[in-house]
Every structure is written in C-alpha cells, then in structure tokens.
Design a protein around this motif. Structure first.
Motif, PDB file in Angstrom:
ATOM      1  N   SER A   1     -46.833  27.786 -32.634  1.00 44.69           N
ATOM      2  CA  SER A   1     -48.139  27.590 -31.931  1.00 44.69           C
ATOM      3  C   SER A   1     -47.857  26.179 -30.931  1.00 44.69           C
ATOM      4  N   ALA A   2     -46.867  25.286 -31.277  1.00 44.35           N
ATOM      5  CA  ALA A   2     -46.938  24.242 -30.579  1.00 44.35           C
ATOM      6  C   ALA A   2     -46.266  24.445 -29.311  1.00 44.35           C
ATOM      7  N   VAL A   3     -45.787  25.760 -28.998  1.00 50.58           N
ATOM      8  CA  VAL A   3     -45.190  25.916 -27.569  1.00 50.58           C
ATOM      9  C   VAL A   3     -46.151  27.051 -26.747  1.00 50.58           C
ATOM     10  N   LEU A   4     -47.408  27.152 -27.437  1.00 51.35           N
ATOM     11  CA  LEU A   4     -48.190  28.135 -26.666  1.00 51.35           C
ATOM     12  C   LEU A   4     -49.447  27.438 -26.190  1.00 51.35           C
ATOM     13  N   PRO A   5     -49.755  27.824 -24.858  1.00 58.54           N
ATOM     14  CA  PRO A   5     -50.718  26.881 -24.076  1.00 58.54           C
ATOM     15  C   PRO A   5     -52.005  26.945 -24.526  1.00 58.54           C
ATOM     16  N   MET A   6     -52.285  28.187 -25.423  1.00 58.19           N
ATOM     17  CA  MET A   6     -53.812  28.312 -25.839  1.00 58.19           C
ATOM     18  C   MET A   6     -53.961  27.203 -26.873  1.00 58.19           C
ATOM     19  N   SER A   7     -52.995  26.845 -27.502  1.00 59.27           N
ATOM     20  CA  SER A   7     -53.234  25.823 -28.670  1.00 59.27           C
ATOM     21  C   SER A   7     -53.470  24.400 -28.020  1.00 59.27           C
ATOM     22  N   TYR A   8     -53.048  24.196 -27.018  1.00 62.64           N
ATOM     23  CA  TYR A   8     -53.697  22.909 -26.281  1.00 62.64           C
ATOM     24  C   TYR A   8     -54.731  23.041 -25.665  1.00 62.64           C
ATOM     25  N   ALA A   9     -55.061  24.137 -25.067  1.00 61.93           N
ATOM     26  CA  ALA A   9     -56.547  24.610 -24.549  1.00 61.93           C
ATOM     27  C   ALA A   9     -57.595  24.402 -25.700  1.00 61.93           C
ATOM     28  N   VAL A  10     -57.472  24.932 -26.964  1.00 61.72           N
ATOM     29  CA  VAL A  10     -58.332  24.630 -28.053  1.00 61.72           C
ATOM     30  C   VAL A  10     -58.221  23.195 -28.583  1.00 61.72           C
ATOM     31  N   ASP A  11     -57.231  22.709 -28.839  1.00 60.61           N
ATOM     32  CA  ASP A  11     -57.074  21.405 -28.965  1.00 60.61           C
ATOM     33  C   ASP A  11     -57.816  20.338 -28.183  1.00 60.61           C
ATOM     34  N   GLY A  12     -57.671  20.519 -26.832  1.00 63.61           N
ATOM     35  CA  GLY A  12     -58.355  19.818 -25.718  1.00 63.61           C
ATOM     36  C   GLY A  12     -59.736  19.765 -25.776  1.00 63.61           C
ATOM     37  N   MET A  13     -60.270  21.244 -25.920  1.00 63.09           N
ATOM     38  CA  MET A  13     -61.929  21.411 -26.350  1.00 63.09           C
ATOM     39  C   MET A  13     -62.384  20.536 -27.320  1.00 63.09           C
ATOM     40  N   ASN A  14     -61.578  20.626 -28.612  1.00 59.53           N
ATOM     41  CA  ASN A  14     -62.132  20.041 -29.671  1.00 59.53           C
ATOM     42  C   ASN A  14     -62.089  18.511 -29.586  1.00 59.53           C
ATOM     43  N   GLU A  15     -61.038  18.075 -28.842  1.00 57.60           N
ATOM     44  CA  GLU A  15     -61.053  16.490 -28.678  1.00 57.60           C
ATOM     45  C   GLU A  15     -62.253  16.040 -27.577  1.00 57.60           C
ATOM     46  N   GLY A  16     -62.806  17.094 -26.708  1.00 52.30           N
ATOM     47  CA  GLY A  16     -63.815  16.637 -25.832  1.00 52.30           C
ATOM     48  C   GLY A  16     -65.024  16.797 -26.555  1.00 52.30           C
ATOM     49  N   VAL A  17     -65.128  17.703 -27.417  1.00 48.67           N
ATOM     50  CA  VAL A  17     -66.439  17.719 -28.242  1.00 48.67           C
ATOM     51  C   VAL A  17     -66.577  16.646 -29.258  1.00 48.67           C
ATOM     52  N   THR A  18     -65.487  16.213 -29.997  1.00 50.57           N
ATOM     53  CA  THR A  18     -65.511  15.149 -31.054  1.00 50.57           C
ATOM     54  C   THR A  18     -65.288  13.804 -30.476  1.00 50.57           C
ATOM     55  N   HIS A  19     -65.013  13.326 -29.377  1.00 53.04           N
ATOM     56  CA  HIS A  19     -64.857  12.036 -28.877  1.00 53.04           C
ATOM     57  C   HIS A  19     -65.563  11.911 -27.781  1.00 53.04           C
ATOM     58  N   ALA A  20     -66.205  10.550 -27.922  1.00 54.73           N
ATOM     59  CA  ALA A  20     -67.228  10.111 -26.381  1.00 54.73           C
ATOM     60  C   ALA A  20     -66.379   9.981 -25.420  1.00 54.73           C
ATOM     61  N   ASP A  21     -65.057   9.513 -25.518  1.00 56.50           N
ATOM     62  CA  ASP A  21     -64.149   9.027 -24.041  1.00 56.50           C
ATOM     63  C   ASP A  21     -62.903   9.892 -24.315  1.00 56.50           C
ATOM     64  N   PRO A  22     -62.384  10.193 -23.138  1.00 58.17           N
ATOM     65  CA  PRO A  22     -61.000  10.873 -23.188  1.00 58.17           C
ATOM     66  C   PRO A  22     -60.245  10.183 -24.019  1.00 58.17           C
ATOM     67  N   THR A  23     -59.480  10.695 -24.831  1.00 57.76           N
ATOM     68  CA  THR A  23     -58.298  10.201 -25.784  1.00 57.76           C
ATOM     69  C   THR A  23     -57.031  10.413 -25.181  1.00 57.76           C
ATOM     70  N   GLY A  24     -55.867   9.615 -25.668  1.00 58.28           N
ATOM     71  CA  GLY A  24     -54.649  10.284 -24.996  1.00 58.28           C
ATOM     72  C   GLY A  24     -54.295  11.555 -25.663  1.00 58.28           C
ATOM     73  N   ALA A  25     -54.917  12.237 -26.877  1.00 53.40           N
ATOM     74  CA  ALA A  25     -54.536  13.482 -27.011  1.00 53.40           C
ATOM     75  C   ALA A  25     -55.375  14.419 -26.126  1.00 53.40           C
ATOM     76  N   PHE A  26     -56.490  14.113 -25.732  1.00 50.58           N
ATOM     77  CA  PHE A  26     -57.222  14.793 -24.706  1.00 50.58           C
ATOM     78  C   PHE A  26     -56.324  15.092 -23.259  1.00 50.58           C
ATOM     79  N   VAL A  27     -55.865  13.811 -22.874  1.00 45.22           N
ATOM     80  CA  VAL A  27     -55.049  13.913 -21.560  1.00 45.22           C
ATOM     81  C   VAL A  27     -53.756  14.592 -21.736  1.00 45.22           C
ATOM     82  N   ARG A  28     -53.159  14.452 -23.052  1.00 45.97           N
ATOM     83  CA  ARG A  28     -51.930  15.508 -23.097  1.00 45.97           C
ATOM     84  C   ARG A  28     -52.325  16.818 -23.191  1.00 45.97           C
TER      85      ARG A  28
END
Length: 255
Positions: free
Chosen positions: A203-230
């Motif tokens: 899962s760590a090499v599949l792009p959809m995993s990062y798409a979902v992680d990025g969306m969850n980061e955007g939902v749960t944090h008020a400002d862009p985090t380092g994980a969101f940028v990654r």
C-alpha cells in the motif's frame, strides 16, 4: 550553421486550449458521461450519509476518503474510454499528423478533465460539507486541491491504460486490475497500519493510499501539515510520471 525547430512542435497554450475545447465539445453531447462525472459522486455521498445515519463519525471517516477516491475512479473510466475511442476511430492518428506536439494533446486532455474535476470536486465537497454535515477541521480548499490532483492521476492512468485495450469493454476490464487493489489497500476499510506487513508495504507504493491520507490530513488539521504536503507531492509526482508514460504511447501507426 543554424538549426530550425520544426514548426508546431513546441508546447503551445493556444493548442492546449483548442484540444481541451474539442474534448469538452465531445463530452457536451454525451449526457450520460456528464451524469457519471457530476451526479453519481454526489448521489453516492448522499446515500452513504444516510447509510451511516446513526454513526456520523464513520461517515466523517469514509466520506472524506471518498472525496479523494471518486475523482480518481471517474476520471480513469472517462479518460480511458474517451482516449480509446480516439485511437480506434483514427482521430488520434489524424491529430498526430498535424503540427501538434504530444505534450499539447496530453496538456489538452489534462486541462479539459481537470476543469471537470474541479466542478465535480466542488459539487461533492460542497454537498458533503454544507448539507450532509461532514466534519471538516481544515480548509475545504485543501480538500479541493487533493481531489483535483486525484482527478489528474485518474486521467493519467486512463490515458496510459487506453494504449493496451482494443475495445471499450477491455478498457473497463482494466479497472479491477488498476483500481480495485488500490481501493482495498488505501486505508478506506481499515487503517493501513493494521494490515499485514506485506500488504502495508504494498500500500505504501500505491498512489491512492497517499490520496486518501492527504484527504484525511486535510479534514482533521486546520493547517497543512508536513504529512499533507508529502501526500500531495506524491500524488502529483505519480500523476506526472504516468502522464509521461501515457505520452510515450501516443504514436502514429502509419508513416
């Protein structure tokens, strides 16, 4: 001795826009495709909201992930079939005979489907946040950014896959091979950290995993985090890589 560049082989904003306009004119005459792009994601979110009517927290978790998954899947389907039509009808062959760079075609497709993705994502995000009560701590603009990149990735995958299909039926058959494994392993159904180590590594090499992680980061944090940028950079990088691979498949079959 001076060298001259072949006319029309340089990336041109005018040709990009013309290509995008042609794609959009074709889609305008296909109401079923427009419904697939714009109505179905909203209808699925509406249905999901009331499936989890007694458990809003689950809707928050799954709904946010689906905001990133819908653009990828729908753009994959539409682009793979639309590009295959152009390959099999000879339209692509005629276009490549013109003074039109491959990058113009790729950029034109990305521009057209990117515009549709913005509209699709704006409708789905607006519905989820304003009317279905999706709890978003961060800015909806961050969700829109991730959704747009996911749509670009879906467009790139569809363009690439269309080179290996001989019919529209075969193009759809690629979906279980390209999309379904990512859907199962992206963390939608269970956290990736709870999977078997081998599956977590895949899962760590599949792009959809990062798409979902990025969306969850955007939902749960008020400002862009380092994980969101990654996550955003990984999705964007994968989209550009697959677009380059897709451009390599655009070849004239006749001299």
């Amino acid at each position: 001795m001076t060298t001259t560049r072949a006319p029309g082989r340089v990336l041109s904003p005018a040709r990009n826009t013309a290509t995008a306009a042609r794609v959009l004119r074709q889609l305008r005459h296909d109401p079923r495709t427009i419904a697939l792009l714009l109505v179905i994601p909203c209808a699925m979110l509406f249905l999901l909201r009331y499936v989890f009517d007694g458990d809003p927290r689950t809707f928050d978790q799954i709904g946010a992930s689906l905001l990133g998954i819908f653009p990828l899947i729908t753009m994959f389907l539409v682009t793979s079939i639309a590009t295959l039509r152009e390959r099999t009808s000879g339209t692509l062959e005629r276009l490549l005979a013109l003074p039109l760079a491959k990058a113009d075609l790729i950029a034109g497709y990305a521009l057209a489907f990117g515009g549709l993705a913005i509209l699709q994502s704006a409708l789905a995000t607006g519905l989820a946040v304003r009317f279905l009560g999706l709890d978003v701590t961060g800015s909806p603009w961050l969700l829109l950014l991730v959704a747009l990149l996911d749509a670009l990735l879906g467009t790139a995958l569809g363009l690439f896959v269309s080179a290996f299909a001989a019919s529209e039926f075969q193009a759809v058959q690629f979906m279980p091979a390209v999309i379904f494994p990512q859907l199962l392993l992206c963390g939608l159904f269970t956290p990736r950290s709870a999977m078997q180590p081998a599956l977590e590594a895949v899962s760590a090499v599949l792009p959809m995993s990062y798409a979902v992680d990025g969306m969850n980061e955007g939902v749960t944090h008020a400002d862009p985090t380092g994980a969101f940028v990654r996550d955003v950079l990984v999705v964007a990088g994968c989209a550009l890589l697959v677009l380059a691979l897709g451009a390599a498949t655009l070849r004239r079959r006749t001299p």
